[in-house]
Design an enzyme around this catalytic site. Structure first.
Site, PDB file in Angstrom:
ATOM      1  N   GLU A   1       0.812  -1.222   0.000  1.00 16.39           N
ATOM      2  CA  GLU A   1       0.000   0.000   0.000  1.00 16.39           C
ATOM      3  C   GLU A   1       0.845   1.272   0.000  1.00 16.39           C
ATOM      4  O   GLU A   1       0.452   2.290   0.553  1.00 16.39           O
ATOM      5  CB  GLU A   1      -0.958   0.003   1.202  1.00 16.39           C
ATOM      6  CG  GLU A   1      -1.969  -1.143   1.168  1.00 16.39           C
ATOM      7  CD  GLU A   1      -2.923  -1.146   2.357  1.00 16.39           C
ATOM      8  OE1 GLU A   1      -2.525  -0.680   3.436  1.00 16.39           O
ATOM      9  OE2 GLU A   1      -4.044  -1.616   2.198  1.00 16.39           O
ATOM     10  N   GLU A  43      -7.374  -7.254  -1.477  1.00 12.47           N
ATOM     11  CA  GLU A  43      -8.129  -7.116  -0.228  1.00 12.47           C
ATOM     12  C   GLU A  43      -9.557  -6.684  -0.512  1.00 12.47           C
ATOM     13  O   GLU A  43      -9.816  -5.506  -0.770  1.00 12.47           O
ATOM     14  CB  GLU A  43      -7.467  -6.111   0.723  1.00 12.47           C
ATOM     15  CG  GLU A  43      -6.101  -6.526   1.224  1.00 12.47           C
ATOM     16  CD  GLU A  43      -5.545  -5.568   2.270  1.00 12.47           C
ATOM     17  OE1 GLU A  43      -6.307  -4.687   2.750  1.00 12.47           O
ATOM     18  OE2 GLU A  43      -4.354  -5.698   2.610  1.00 12.47           O
TER      19      GLU A  43
END
Length: 818
Positions: free
Chosen positions: A181, A253
């Site tokens: 991320e 995710e």
């Protein structure tokens, strides 16, 4: 499912032969390619440290039964290397054993090394000792950081290679991840050009370690080749496009819910909305989809990222915190997986034709020569139901739903039409042995007076230090102590500026006040009137944290504690004495932590125990609850602290931190999900039940529960219970089967409600509606009473007393398990 192909290697020199099973893994712009075949992959996150090794096989088995192809996990650096070059791969940090359990189940593995993980994990998984290294700047083009990151990444890769766990070695690992991320929001932008150089270095370093299994970078739109950039989020991954035409579309995710927060209600994500987004992802050429989380688990010890993440990491996942199947989420998604798999060939090899009908309605067809076509019919309107006419047949699509037609003729699944049982989980005392209300407590006081007087302080400097780098995360607590001399008795205002989460102030060994940070702002000024005696006076400040920050650009630089202060005494006429550069001495941790009272079996006080007394240790013994159902300890009535069973930390507790009473309303799954959309437990304790894994318990002999109570609470309400299915509800129409089940050997003891048609109310609170309830109840009693599970085929002969009921007829039932 086969996860590899086998080739025979002959060892001619020794005239021996053995079989090495290997799997080739590659990709193109359409899909992940395993052994030459494009594949649709359903994966689910299970974090090995958030459960126990004894739980892993059951969690993995239930995941496979739920239709998953793969298990995904992060690798937790600060758990594996708590001190520099001292490694831990034991217990629930036995990564290799976890991956071997995945392999034994016949599943693939996705290993997200990071080694920064976020994950609502303390300090994002980075070890705090990194900051003891001169010149350290994390997650950027900084040589000390790159040296340490490469050392740990290489360690993990070497370990999995040594155990032959890469797919190309016959192991389960089909994807690896480096970094995490970094490109999310403005994180990479804030690191500037050094951040871009760092990402390129990460890619080259990773590829140098493993080149025959693909690497991914999630949320990294500028991921260098051959890295595959991927998508995260509740929604939007249907519209995600990889940054390279040769990269498949991967959803790393898909958040099945969200984490619990101290002081907030519990978030829930309806399964209809999860399924809708998954179906849309595959409708839009998706290939690998991972649920975050499939089992969330528990933040044992002090692993929760903070200072807001609760000990439970349940995440409203298909498998709950304790490993129970959460229905209908688990079952409805299982049916989705099976439906999508029926059209795997069409999805990965077929040509795609989309027909947009307007008002959010879309027909998508995947077809090709020699391929059975597959179709999705979607209604992206969040308020209006619709009927689509397709190839001469009408299909009803509720608002915000997708129908799956594996042969483009018959609907086998609709994301909004839930046919799976709903289970209402309950805690039960009936199998809890003799200890449920007769726990006998002993206690010890925390030696605050000694610490507040400076006894046990280990070093002294002329400044106020930052807390996490001083303690190196060995404790939530740090003592700051200094002396002040005055010529006469005098009053001052003690003013302390802190970035800690909690502050306790002592003058001459006496507590003069405390303050908690509120509203998510961890930067406050504590002020109290104090009176000094003539001569030397001692000021002791105890700073406490509730987990370290875990996310954002430069998050690791977020200061904690009374770093720099200022600490001032404000006297008459606003005269100020700044103590910030006085001679400060330091003690890391509480006295009870240093002495490991959670392991101490001697010299505890018995008899009448004090309650509502801060900084107190409590201890009791109990018998393990009977059976195999998950065990929880109810800590309602306590304040804040940490709990241990037989020396194993259950994590931080904080049951006196209650959620806002507002924000809980009737939930509507339609429309993109946000965490405040569907909430429960408003006005209740943020967390009341704390998981006690069965492996922590000893059967047939006393177990020890130890509590450290910081805020002041009453342990007399504490009790142990088991978690199981209490109420089960389901419905089925003509041609389908109505199925109900309990768990843990419990059986259906009563039929509480049954009807034909649509009843009023919801599971656990049905009122009326439909017709023929007497007949429906009789059918369920005959098929289900006394059984752990039952199934009834619904035919048009059922419901003869409801002749006027519109077809297709529907049977609805609710039962109790006991």
């Amino acid at each position: 499912m086969e996860i590899s192909k086998c080739c025979l290697l002959l060892l001619v020199a020794s005239s021996l032969s053995y079989i090495v099973c290997s799997t080739t893994v590659s990709h193109d712009g359409r899909a992940l390619i395993i052994d030459g075949q494009r594949r649709v992959i359903f994966s689910g996150s299970i974090h090995y440290p958030r459960s126990t090794p004894e739980m892993w096989p059951d969690l993995i088995r239930k995941s496979k039964e739920g239709g998953l192809d793969a298990i995904e996990t992060y690798v937790f650096w600060n758990g594996h290397e708590p001190r520099r070059r001292e490694y831990n791969f034991e217990g629930n940090y036995d990564l290799i054993r976890f991956l071997e359990e995945v392999q034994n189940a016949g599943l693939y593995a996705i290993l997200r090394i990071g080694p920064y993980v976020c994950a609502e994990w303390n300090y994002g998984g980075l070890p705090v000792w990194l900051y003891k290294i001169p010149g350290m700047q994390t997650r950027t083009d900084n040589q000390p950081w790159k040296d340490e990151m490469q050392n740990f990444t290489t360690l993990i890769v070497d370990k999995v290679k040594e155990e032959r766990l890469l797919a190309t070695q016959g192991g389960p690992i089909i994807l690896l991840q480096i970094e995490n991320e970094y490109g999310n929001g403005d994180i990479e932008i804030r690191y500037g050009e050094a951040g871009h150089r760092y990402i390129n270095w990460c890619a080259n370093m990773a590829e140098s370690l493993v080149s025959d299994v693909p690497w991914i970078m999630c949320q990294q739109s500028d991921a260098p080749q051959p890295m595959i950039n991927t998508c995260n989020g509740f929604s939007g991954c249907d519209g995600f496009t990889p940054n390279n035409g040769n990269s498949p579309k991967i959803w790393t995710e898909n958040w099945t819910g969200s984490f619990k927060i101290w002081g907030s209600p519990h978030p829930h994500r309806p399964v209809e909305e999860v399924a809708f987004q998954v179906a849309r992802f595959f409708q839009s050429n998706g290939t690998v989809q991972n649920y975050y989380m499939y089992h969330g688990g528990t933040n044992f010890g002090r692993t929760s990222g903070g200072p807001y993440i609760a000990t439970s990491y349940d995440y409203d996942a298909p498998l709950d915190e304790y490993g129970n199947i959460r229905q209908p989420k688990w079952g409805h998604l299982k049916e989705l997986h099976a439906s999508v798999k029926l059209m795997e060939k069409a999805l990965t090899y077929g040509e795609v034709v989309e027909d947009h009908l307007g008002n959010g309605l879309t027909i998508t067809k995947f077809s090709g020569d020699g391929i059975v076509p597959g179709c999705f019919l979607s209604n992206q309107n969040s308020t209006v139901d619709a009927t689509i006419s397709f190839q001469g047949t009408n299909y009803f699509l509720p608002a915000w739903s997708v129908s799956i037609l594996p042969d483009c003729k018959k609907e086998v699944y609709n994301t909004a039409k839930v046919k799976t049982q709903t289970s209402i989980m309950v805690t039960k005392k009936d199998n809890a042995g003799d200890q449920s209300k007769d726990l006998r407590w002993s206690w010890k006081p925390e030696r605050l007076h000694d610490s507040a007087k400076g006894f046990g302080n280990s070093f002294t400097v002329n400044k106020l230090l930052e807390q996490k780098t001083t303690t190196v995360d060995a404790s939530d607590y740090l003592w700051y102590t200094t002396n002040v001399e005055v010529s006469k008795k005098e009053s001052f205002t003690l003013s302390v500026s802190t970035t800690g989460h909690i502050l306790y102030a002592f003058v001459n060994g006496r507590l003069v006040g405390s303050e908690y940070a509120t509203g998510g702002t961890y930067n406050f000024i504590f002020e109290r009137k104090v009176t000094f005696k003539p001569g030397k006076n001692q000021i002791s400040l105890l700073s406490a944290t509730v987990g370290l920050s875990n996310y954002g650009a430069f998050y690791d630089n977020t200061p904690v504690g009374i770093v720099g202060g200022p600490v001032k005494l404000i006297g008459k006429n606003n005269t100020i004495l700044d103590l910030s550069e006085s001679n400060w001495s330091y003690k890391i941790g509480l006295d009870g932590e240093v002495r490991k009272l959670q392991l101490d079996e001697e010299r505890w006080y018995s008899g009448v125990i004090p309650t509502k007394r801060p900084f107190t240790w409590y201890k009791t013994t109990f018998q393990a609850p009977l059976g195999s159902e998950p065990v929880v300890v109810d800590l309602l009535g306590l304040g804040k602290g940490e709990a241990w069973v037989n020396g194993n930390s259950l994590g931080r507790f904080w049951p006196n931190f209650t959620a806002n009473p507002d924000g809980c309303k009737q939930c509507d799954y339609r429309g993109n999900f946000q965490t405040n959309k569907c909430q429960t437990a408003c006005g209740e304790a943020s967390q009341r039940w704390y998981h006690v894994p069965r492996s922590f318990l000893k059967r047939g002999e006393p177990n020890t529960l130890t509590l450290f109570e910081e805020a002041g609470g009453d342990p007399n309400q504490v009790n142990f219970q088991t978690v199981t299915v209490g109420t089960a509800c389901t419905s089925a129409g003509e041609g389908d089967a109505l199925s109900l089940s309990c768990q843990g050997g419990r059986t259906i003891s009563s039929v509480d409600f049954a009807t034909f048609g649509e009843p009023d109310g919801t599971c656990g609170d049905y009122e009326s509606g439909g017709c023929g309830s007497d007949e429906a109840v009789a059918i369920l009693k005959d098929a289900c009473l006394g059984r752990e599970s039952c199934s009834i085929k619904i035919s048009d002969t059922i419901g003869t007393s409801c002749a006027k009921l519109a077809s297709p007829r529907k049977l609805v039932g609710q039962v109790t398990c006991s």
